[in-house]
Design a protein around this motif. Structure first.
Motif, PDB file in Angstrom:
ATOM      1  N   ASP A  13       0.847  -1.193   0.000  1.00  0.00           N
ATOM      2  CA  ASP A  13       0.000   0.000   0.000  1.00  0.00           C
ATOM      3  C   ASP A  13       0.881   1.240   0.000  1.00  0.00           C
ATOM      4  O   ASP A  13       1.879   1.293   0.731  1.00  0.00           O
ATOM      5  CB  ASP A  13      -0.908  -0.006   1.238  1.00  0.00           C
TER       6      ASP A  13
ATOM      7  N   GLN B  92      -6.591   5.350  -6.810  1.00  0.00           N
ATOM      8  CA  GLN B  92      -7.668   6.305  -6.568  1.00  0.00           C
ATOM      9  C   GLN B  92      -7.106   7.714  -6.766  1.00  0.00           C
ATOM     10  O   GLN B  92      -6.300   8.184  -5.960  1.00  0.00           O
ATOM     11  CB  GLN B  92      -8.208   6.171  -5.143  1.00  0.00           C
TER      12      GLN B  92
ATOM     13  N   LEU C 155     -10.328   3.701  -9.405  1.00  0.00           N
ATOM     14  CA  LEU C 155     -11.486   4.122  -8.624  1.00  0.00           C
ATOM     15  C   LEU C 155     -11.872   5.548  -9.006  1.00  0.00           C
ATOM     16  O   LEU C 155     -11.104   6.255  -9.667  1.00  0.00           O
ATOM     17  CB  LEU C 155     -11.160   4.050  -7.136  1.00  0.00           C
TER      18      LEU C 155
ATOM     19  N   TYR D 268     -11.175  10.985  -5.615  1.00  0.00           N
ATOM     20  CA  TYR D 268     -11.470  11.413  -4.242  1.00  0.00           C
ATOM     21  C   TYR D 268     -11.425  12.937  -4.204  1.00  0.00           C
ATOM     22  O   TYR D 268     -10.379  13.546  -4.460  1.00  0.00           O
ATOM     23  CB  TYR D 268     -10.451  10.823  -3.277  1.00  0.00           C
TER      24      TYR D 268
ATOM     25  N   LYS E 157     -15.658   0.760  -5.133  1.00  0.00           N
ATOM     26  CA  LYS E 157     -15.032   0.124  -3.970  1.00  0.00           C
ATOM     27  C   LYS E 157     -15.670  -1.222  -3.647  1.00  0.00           C
ATOM     28  O   LYS E 157     -14.998  -2.144  -3.201  1.00  0.00           O
ATOM     29  CB  LYS E 157     -15.131   1.046  -2.755  1.00  0.00           C
TER      30      LYS E 157
ATOM     31  N   LEU F  74     -13.992  -4.033  -5.411  1.00  0.00           N
ATOM     32  CA  LEU F  74     -12.542  -4.043  -5.313  1.00  0.00           C
ATOM     33  C   LEU F  74     -11.958  -5.427  -5.065  1.00  0.00           C
ATOM     34  O   LEU F  74     -11.107  -5.915  -5.823  1.00  0.00           O
ATOM     35  CB  LEU F  74     -12.103  -3.065  -4.214  1.00  0.00           C
TER      36      LEU F  74
ATOM     37  N   THR G 140      -2.068  -0.903  -3.824  1.00  0.00           N
ATOM     38  CA  THR G 140      -3.100   0.121  -3.717  1.00  0.00           C
ATOM     39  C   THR G 140      -2.391   1.457  -3.577  1.00  0.00           C
ATOM     40  O   THR G 140      -1.474   1.606  -2.770  1.00  0.00           O
ATOM     41  CB  THR G 140      -4.047  -0.119  -2.522  1.00  0.00           C
TER      42      THR G 140
ATOM     43  N   ILE H 150      -8.819   5.510  -0.006  1.00  0.00           N
ATOM     44  CA  ILE H 150      -8.436   4.153  -0.388  1.00  0.00           C
ATOM     45  C   ILE H 150      -7.713   3.455   0.768  1.00  0.00           C
ATOM     46  O   ILE H 150      -7.748   2.233   0.900  1.00  0.00           O
ATOM     47  CB  ILE H 150      -7.568   4.148  -1.669  1.00  0.00           C
TER      48      ILE H 150
ATOM     49  N   GLU I 179      -9.596   0.971   2.762  1.00  0.00           N
ATOM     50  CA  GLU I 179      -9.878  -0.343   2.183  1.00  0.00           C
ATOM     51  C   GLU I 179      -8.762  -1.346   2.449  1.00  0.00           C
ATOM     52  O   GLU I 179      -8.942  -2.547   2.225  1.00  0.00           O
ATOM     53  CB  GLU I 179     -10.074  -0.209   0.662  1.00  0.00           C
TER      54      GLU I 179
END
Length: 469
Positions: free
Chosen positions: A342, A372, A399, A402, A431, A434, A448, A454, A457
């Motif tokens: 991530d 995202q 995605l 945001y 989402k 996902l 990610t 995000i 998640e």
């Protein structure tokens, strides 16, 4: 400052009077306390015996961790929610973030009742003014570099307070406190906040175009960095990454900089390298974060720590023990068969850096990137750069944008970005889709990426694939 366009602070927005400092403050109230920089300041004041409370729009892990420390936080914009102890203008300092809307009831109440109301950056400038200050600036790499530097100084028993723009894996906090004589801070270019600082040592890691909603164009941003370089104290020192159009002590990786990482190799998944300085070559430093961009961040942190006076043997031990910052190439799952990483990357150059790192570590594995976009304005300004950087991955899941503090911009959508990505293995998803989409991709490495929600998640993805693996 137009009252119709922004909150009108007037005389309250000045830096605190010379000599008065913060000695009069017994209570500190934060408007936007859940922000990463705001919460670090809240922890600082709490550790220094002040009463701390605040407002934020939504509850998060950060607000929960502050509440566990006894901080009173509410999530409704209403004066009646504020403890009466914080409604005394003679003892309460009010700190706010520029992301707060101009109609905010609590902020306007404090302004109208003549409280001392300051932006986070101004308070940070005041806190650091009486200390030996090391400041890290740049459009990329600030948080990682600041956390490395804070950890190195702490490992060398320097009496340091480090304000971090992320949660350190070593300390599980965005604040390191081992004394108050020295401060380490992120010098944030957003809203020109870093111009409130007066550092003794400062560095600039990068000056790629960003925040064009603030600066208009790249030249405005570059001028602001040049203005920041002039904020360094007369006897201070400025470090710049080799190749930037600024005068200063240079640093880099395997080049002819004043401070340079040399003989770089990978051993057991970690970088091992030698540090070239003006005083000689120091051998066999170990650094556990992947990616040449992170190695560059480590190099400038070492350069600043060496200049401060830290011994190289203690610095080597400190660097080897550095674990990273949450959401900066953070391994969530790492097995022989499946890797999940991530990362906070939200600019094309940052995504390029993530791509370089993952390809270096996993050269023969299929890599899926879940991205995202953050902010309509940033997507609009850098859509071609995002498309180019995302096209390098084997597969892309996109995605919706945001929005954060912004309203939509006509025509600026994730579908617009998706159409520009030169990769047949791409899809726009929600989402709710996902986890199923990640499973269908059957990638050996999953990323990610993004600065929005995000991150919320991550725990769900980790849980789903920890069970599967």
């Amino acid at each position: 400052m137009s009252k119709g366009n922004r909150i009108h602070i007037g005389n309250n927005e000045k830096t605190l009077p010379s000599g008065k400092g913060l000695g009069w403050v017994t209570h500190v109230y934060f408007i936007g306390i859940g922000g990463i920089g705001m919460s670090a300041l809240a922890r600082y004041f709490l550790a220094n015996g002040k009463q701390v409370a605040g407002y934020d729009k939504t509850a998060t892990d950060i607000t929960a961790s502050l509440q566990e420390l006894g901080v009173d936080i509410h999530f409704k914009d209403a004066i009646t929610e504020i403890d009466s102890d914080f409604l005394n203008a003679d003892t309460t300092l009010v700190v706010y973030t520029p992301a707060i809307p101009k109609q905010h009831l609590e902020l306007n109440y404090f302004i109208d009742h003549n409280f001392k109301v300051l932006k986070r950056s101004a308070v940070l400038g005041e806190v650091t003014r009486q200390t030996y200050c090391l400041a890290v600036a740049g459009t990329h790499g600030k948080t990682t570099t600041t956390s490395i530097l804070g950890h190195l100084l702490n490992s060398c028993d320097v009496p340091v307070t480090a304000f971090l723009g992320g949660i350190s894996e070593n300390y599980n906090s965005n604040l390191i406190i081992n004394g108050t004589e020295v401060t380490v801070v992120e010098a944030d270019e957003f809203d020109r906040s870093f111009l409130t600082l007066s550092p003794d040592l400062a560095c600039i890691t990068s000056m790629d175009a960003d925040h064009l909603d603030i600066y208009g164009d790249a030249s405005g941003l570059i001028k602001s960095f040049k203005d920041f370089s002039e904020c360094v104290k007369p006897n201070g020192k400025l470090f710049v990454r080799n190749g930037l159009p600024l005068e200063g002590i240079t640093y880099g990786v395997e080049d002819d900089s004043d401070y340079s990482a040399q003989n770089v190799r990978i051993e057991n998944g970690s970088y091992v390298f030698d540090v070239q300085t003006s005083n000689g070559l120091y051998k066999d430093f170990k650094f556990n974060l992947p990616g040449r961009h992170n190695l560059s961040n480590a190099m400038i942190a070492l350069a600043m720590a060496v200049t401060y006076g830290c011994p190289h043997d203690q610095l080597a031990k400190g660097l080897a023990s550095y674990k990273g910052v949450k959401r900066r190439f953070t391994y969530q799952i790492k097995t022989n068969d499946f890797v999940y990483i991530d990362d906070y990357a939200h600019h094309p150059e940052e995504i390029n850096a993530v791509h370089q790192a993952v390809r270096e570590m996993y050269p023969n594995k299929k890599v899926l990137a879940v991205f995202q976009p953050h902010l309509f304005s940033r997507t609009k300004d850098f859509v071609d750069g995002f498309a180019e950087s995302l096209s390098k991955f084997d597969e892309v899941l996109l995605l919706e944008i945001y929005p954060a503090r912004e309203l939509p911009i006509e025509g600026v959508t994730s579908k617009w970005l998706l159409d520009k990505i030169q990769n047949p293995n791409k899809k726009l998803i929600s989402k709710s889709q996902l986890i199923d989409e990640i499973k269908m991709a059957q990638a050996q490495v999953v990323l990610t990426i993004g600065a929005g929600d995000i991150g919320e998640e991550v725990k769900h993805i980790k849980e789903a694939f920890s069970i599967a693996n």
